[in-house]
Design an enzyme around this catalytic site. Structure first.
Site: not given
Ligand code: NDP
Length: 457
Positions: A34, A42, A114, A180, A200, A304, A437
């Site tokens: 690691e 996580c 690693a 996030i 966006r 991931d 309830h």
């Molecule tokens: P997400 O993939 O969930 O969201 C990315 C966001 O960034 C989307 O809204 C996307 O827009 C936008 N985006 C991507 N590229 C660009 C760009 N070039 N310019 C502007 N906007 C952009 O990613 P996160 O970073 O939020 O989270 C990553 C992963 O982590 C998640 O997919 C999930 O698997 C995991 N996670 C899970 C959680 C949970 O289970 N509670 C909590 C946090 C993370 P658009 O929607 O238009 O594509």
């Protein structure tokens, strides 16, 4: 040829740790490496500390709510530094438990990076040691992605750094509309930070059921987050101790912290995949079959880094299935349908199964049951927050294909509902279940009227 280990695991996050322990407990000689901290995203800089931040931020509203129940809660204060100290102590404790569990299972833990030298040889980059292994599991996870082309991007932080802020910012810009971004927008707005979310698209949480998306979007605004849509960040300029952020719509916004939450990418850079002959896709995700095996017969990958379904419990199950298949003579693989997920917005989201849109696309005729209401508690607090609940039902056989909730404790509720959905429960099974309830969740078994869209009513 004799190898140093039966299994070498790269990455001690959720998937890697589960696989290493299971393999060692089955009698294999196992090592794990690691590069950052045992526990992975996580535990160290994701779900766990994030949820503590959500808890911290919810107290503000709770003090307000308490008034409705006769409590006086005045002059309450939040000490960010003290909270962060407690939070990190807990993260340290958990990381220690992970290390101890690995040690107890007989796994050799190498706290350094690693990289592959060839398909059976790893180099530990700090000590320079070379280690050989008969089998290798890649479980290096993902890392936040930032668009490098934005001028001033070096002033922005990601979810890695957000857990190490020294003080609570006054003003914050958060870019993105995914998990996030919306979770941290809720956290910081709840802690009193002037928060701007820039997305966006039109409505946050792309890919989720439409009713979840619109509900969360409106609740973010109601909680005081300024939501700017159809825009991205063009530039970030230093302005004294703060930053001036220019949006693509021409607006500028001052922010002490700019958090980019624009997605995560598989962490395979510099891993030496080419030296091991392991194939990855254009995004760097390792290509695997359903048993998590790569194109190289003795190398597997979970979590991931494979960019399948990027959730902690999924990585754990993939790691477990790998160890059982390879070291316990029990070939099996994880199936990705009906995995419940939560988004820790305020109120949180709990969801399992198909969205209405996906269900219509896949099956055509769909019945929808949905309701929105104010939770009983808020009738005394005066809070206007609403709960949304929705069942997506296949018309033909009445099987519940999806359940979507935004409301207090939705993640707790959906975990239990997921059992029913995974078992193939029908709407009539839900109807036959007696209500509890008074509760919020009772609405799940009392929705009788099909939802008819206004244009068809
Ligand atoms: P997400 O993939 O969930 O969201 C990315 C966001 O960034 C989307 O809204 C996307 O827009 C936008 N985006 C991507 N590229 C660009 C760009 N070039 N310019 C502007 N906007 C952009 O990613 P996160 O970073 O939020 O989270 C990553 C992963 O982590 C998640 O997919 C999930 O698997 C995991 N996670 C899970 C959680 C949970 O289970 N509670 C909590 C946090 C993370 P658009 O929607 O238009 O594509």
């Amino acid at each position: 040829m004799a190898y140093d280990y039966d299994l070498f695991v790269i990455g001690a996050g959720s998937g890697g740790v589960r696989a290493a322990r299971r393999a060692a407990m089955a009698g294999a000689k196992v090592a794990i490496a690691e590069e950052y901290r045992v526990g992975g995203t996580c535990v160290i800089r994701g779900c766990v500390p994030k949820k503590y931040m959500v808890y911290a931020s919810e107290f503000g509203r709770m003090f307000e709510h308490a008034k409705g129940f006769g409590w006086t809660a005045e002059n309450v204060e939040f000490d960010f530094a003290s909270f962060m100290t407690t939070l990190h102590a807990e993260v340290d404790r958990l990381s220690g438990i992970y290390t101890r569990n690995l040690n107890n299972a007989g796994v050799d833990v190498h706290e350094e990076r690693a990289e592959f030298l060839d398909a059976h040889t790893l180099r530990l980059t700090t000590s320079g040691k070379h280690i050989t292994a008969e089998k290798v599991l890649i479980a290096t996870g993902g890392e936040p992605w930032m668009p490098p082309e934005i001028p001033g991007i070096e002033h922005a932080i990601t979810s890695n750094e957000v857990f190490h802020l020294k003080s609570l910012p006054k003003r914050m810009v958060i870019a993105g509309g995914g998990f996030i971004a919306v979770e941290f927008a809720g956290v910081f707005a709840g802690l009193g930070v002037e928060t701007t979310l820039i997305y966006r698209g039109d409505t946050v949480l792309n890919g989720f059921d439409w009713d979840i998306r619109t509900h969360v979007h409106e609740e973010l605004k109601r909680k005081g987050v300024r939501v700017v849509t159809q825009a991205t960040i063009n530039e970030i300029k230093e302005a004294g101790a703060s930053h001036e952020v220019t949006f693509s719509n021409g607006e500028t916004c001052d922010a002490d912290v700019v958090l980019m939450a624009l997605g995560r990418i598989p962490d395979t850079d510099g891993l030496g995949l080419e030296l091991a002959g392991v194939h990855s896709d254009a995004k760097g995700a390792i290509e695997v079959d359903q048993y998590s095996k790569t194109n190289v017969d003795h190398i597997w990958a979970v979590g991931d880094v494979t960019n399948r379904m990027n959730l902690t419990p999924v990585a754990i199950r993939e790691g477990q299935a790998f160890a059982e298949s390879v070291f316990q003579n029990d070939p099996n693989f994880f199936t990705y349908d009906n995995v419940p997920t939560a988004v820790f917005t305020q109120p949180p989201v709990g969801t399992v199964g198909l969205s209405e849109e996906d269900a219509r696309h896949k099956y055509g005729a769909i019945d929808i049951y949905k309701t929105t209401f104010r939770p009983m508690k808020d009738l005394l607090t005066g809070d206007e927050e609403r709960v949304m609940m929705k069942l997506v039902v296949r018309e033909e056989d009445q099987v519940v294909l999806g359940c979507h909730i935004v409301g207090p404790e939705a993640p707790e509720v959906i975990q239990a509902v997921a059992i029913a959905v995974k078992m193939g429960a029908t709407k009539q099974d839900f109807d036959r279940t007696c209500a509890l309830h008074p509760s919020i969740a009772e609405e799940l078994v009392t929705m009788r009227e099909k939802y008819i869209p206004p244009e068809l009513a």
